[in-house]
Design an enzyme around this catalytic site. Sequence first.
Site, PDB file in Angstrom:
ATOM      1  N   GLU A   1      -4.954  -4.926  10.783  1.00  0.00           N
ATOM      2  CA  GLU A   1      -3.898  -3.948  11.027  1.00  0.00           C
ATOM      3  C   GLU A   1      -4.186  -3.218  12.333  1.00  0.00           C
ATOM      4  O   GLU A   1      -4.985  -2.270  12.344  1.00  0.00           O
ATOM      5  CB  GLU A   1      -3.856  -2.914   9.890  1.00  0.00           C
ATOM      6  CG  GLU A   1      -3.581  -3.500   8.529  1.00  0.00           C
ATOM      7  CD  GLU A   1      -3.051  -2.447   7.556  1.00  0.00           C
ATOM      8  OE1 GLU A   1      -1.920  -2.617   7.100  1.00  0.00           O
ATOM      9  OE2 GLU A   1      -3.749  -1.459   7.279  1.00  0.00           O
TER      10      GLU A   1
ATOM     11  N   SER B   1       3.907  -2.156  10.426  1.00  0.00           N
ATOM     12  CA  SER B   1       5.359  -2.149  10.626  1.00  0.00           C
ATOM     13  C   SER B   1       6.069  -3.428  10.174  1.00  0.00           C
ATOM     14  O   SER B   1       7.072  -3.835  10.767  1.00  0.00           O
ATOM     15  CB  SER B   1       5.689  -1.833  12.086  1.00  0.00           C
ATOM     16  OG  SER B   1       5.247  -0.527  12.414  1.00  0.00           O
TER      17      SER B   1
ATOM     18  N   GLY C   1       2.956  -1.070   4.211  1.00  0.00           N
ATOM     19  CA  GLY C   1       2.913   0.350   3.864  1.00  0.00           C
ATOM     20  C   GLY C   1       4.307   0.873   3.567  1.00  0.00           C
ATOM     21  O   GLY C   1       4.854   0.672   2.476  1.00  0.00           O
ATOM     22  N   GLY C   2       4.906   1.516   4.550  1.00  0.00           N
ATOM     23  CA  GLY C   2       6.212   2.174   4.398  1.00  0.00           C
ATOM     24  C   GLY C   2       7.261   1.352   3.654  1.00  0.00           C
ATOM     25  O   GLY C   2       7.950   1.881   2.774  1.00  0.00           O
TER      26      GLY C   2
ATOM     27  N   GLY D   1       2.952   2.140  10.909  1.00  0.00           N
ATOM     28  CA  GLY D   1       3.951   3.192  10.753  1.00  0.00           C
ATOM     29  C   GLY D   1       4.660   3.578  12.042  1.00  0.00           C
ATOM     30  O   GLY D   1       5.261   4.645  12.128  1.00  0.00           O
TER      31      GLY D   1
ATOM     32  N   ASN E   1       0.866  -1.183   0.000  1.00  0.00           N
ATOM     33  CA  ASN E   1       0.000   0.000   0.000  1.00  0.00           C
ATOM     34  C   ASN E   1       0.903   1.232   0.000  1.00  0.00           C
ATOM     35  O   ASN E   1       1.491   1.580   1.012  1.00  0.00           O
ATOM     36  CB  ASN E   1      -0.883  -0.036   1.262  1.00  0.00           C
ATOM     37  CG  ASN E   1      -1.736   1.208   1.416  1.00  0.00           C
ATOM     38  OD1 ASN E   1      -1.795   2.037   0.516  1.00  0.00           O
ATOM     39  ND2 ASN E   1      -2.381   1.334   2.563  1.00  0.00           N
TER      40      ASN E   1
ATOM     41  N   HIS F   1      -9.408   1.127   5.043  1.00  0.00           N
ATOM     42  CA  HIS F   1      -8.127   1.330   5.721  1.00  0.00           C
ATOM     43  C   HIS F   1      -8.319   2.285   6.906  1.00  0.00           C
ATOM     44  O   HIS F   1      -9.116   3.225   6.829  1.00  0.00           O
ATOM     45  CB  HIS F   1      -7.090   1.900   4.743  1.00  0.00           C
ATOM     46  CG  HIS F   1      -5.700   1.851   5.302  1.00  0.00           C
ATOM     47  ND1 HIS F   1      -5.245   2.804   6.188  1.00  0.00           N
ATOM     48  CD2 HIS F   1      -4.709   0.955   5.155  1.00  0.00           C
ATOM     49  CE1 HIS F   1      -4.004   2.483   6.545  1.00  0.00           C
ATOM     50  NE2 HIS F   1      -3.659   1.367   5.936  1.00  0.00           N
TER      51      HIS F   1
ATOM     52  N   LYS G   1       0.117   4.254  -0.227  1.00  0.00           N
ATOM     53  CA  LYS G   1      -0.546   5.431   0.355  1.00  0.00           C
ATOM     54  C   LYS G   1      -0.332   6.633  -0.591  1.00  0.00           C
ATOM     55  O   LYS G   1      -0.277   6.431  -1.801  1.00  0.00           O
ATOM     56  CB  LYS G   1      -0.052   5.676   1.779  1.00  0.00           C
ATOM     57  CG  LYS G   1      -0.174   4.392   2.626  1.00  0.00           C
ATOM     58  CD  LYS G   1       0.051   4.562   4.089  1.00  0.00           C
ATOM     59  CE  LYS G   1      -0.154   3.218   4.782  1.00  0.00           C
ATOM     60  NZ  LYS G   1       0.052   3.265   6.227  1.00  0.00           N
TER      61      LYS G   1
ATOM     62  N   GLU H   1      -6.678   4.680   7.956  1.00  0.00           N
ATOM     63  CA  GLU H   1      -6.466   6.099   7.663  1.00  0.00           C
ATOM     64  C   GLU H   1      -7.721   6.704   7.021  1.00  0.00           C
ATOM     65  O   GLU H   1      -8.013   7.883   7.219  1.00  0.00           O
ATOM     66  CB  GLU H   1      -5.237   6.273   6.763  1.00  0.00           C
ATOM     67  CG  GLU H   1      -3.963   6.052   7.565  1.00  0.00           C
ATOM     68  CD  GLU H   1      -2.799   5.478   6.772  1.00  0.00           C
ATOM     69  OE1 GLU H   1      -2.810   5.543   5.536  1.00  0.00           O
ATOM     70  OE2 GLU H   1      -1.872   4.943   7.427  1.00  0.00           O
TER      71      GLU H   1
END
Length: 231
Positions: A154, A191, A212-213, A160, A8, A87, A10, A89
Amino acid sequence: MEKIIVGNFKMNLEKEEISNYIKQIQKNRYYKKAVYCPSFLYIPYFSEKDIPVGAQTISSYNEGAHTGEISAKQIKSVGASHVIIGHSERRNYGKETNEEIYLKIKEALKENLKVILCIGEKEEEIEKRKEVIKVQIEESLKDLPKENIIIAYEPIWAIGTGKVMNQEEIKKVSLTIKNIVKESKVLYGGSVNEKNIKSLAKIEEIDGFLIGGASINPEVFLKIIEVAVTM
Ligand code: 13P
C-alpha cells in the site's frame, strides 16, 4: 484467477451499522468471498454467521498485564482467521516499528492466523521504493515461515487520496516483492474502488486487493467483490 479481497473498515461503523451491513451483504451470493476486518468489537458478529473475518492489528504479547491490548489467541478464540499487521496508519500514529511488527507476526503465526503484512513507501520515498520495501519485509519477517503470510503493498500516498498507482508500476512492485519472498501472495491497496477495480483486477501479477474506504459501504464493496472474483 480469483482475487483475494480484504476489507479494512478502520475505525468506522457502530453496532447498528454493522448489523445492517451484515444483513445487506448476505443478500449477495459472493459475500463470503471476501475477508472483512471490522473493529475488534464486531469480529464475533461476522464469525457467528460464518463470514470470513480478521482483525486490524494484535498485541505483540501473548497474554498478561497489557491493559487495552488484544492478543492473537483472543481474536482466534472469537473466530478470526486473518490479521492485518503493520498497517501504515499504525506505523505512523502508533509508532509501530518493524521489530514490533515482527513480534506481532510471530504471535499470529503461533495461532495459525493468516497474516496480511502491510508495507509501502511514503511520497518522499518513491525514488527509493525498492530499498524501503525490502527493509520493511526483511525486518518484519526475518526467519519466520512464509506460508501464512500475504503481503499487502500500500503506497502511503495512495491511501484514501483517490490517487491509484500506475498499473505498470503495480506490476513491477509486485514482482519485486515476489522476488524477495518467493511465491508470496501480493495484494495492492490504495484508493481501490468500484470504478477502477475492473482494470486493476486484470493485473495478473497481483493476487488481490486490500480496500479501505470502499469497503465500508456494503453495496460498493459487493460490486468490487463481484468483479474481482468473477473475472
Ligand atoms: P483506501 O482504500 O481508503 O485508500 O485505504 C486503503 C487502506 O489503507 C486499506 O488498508
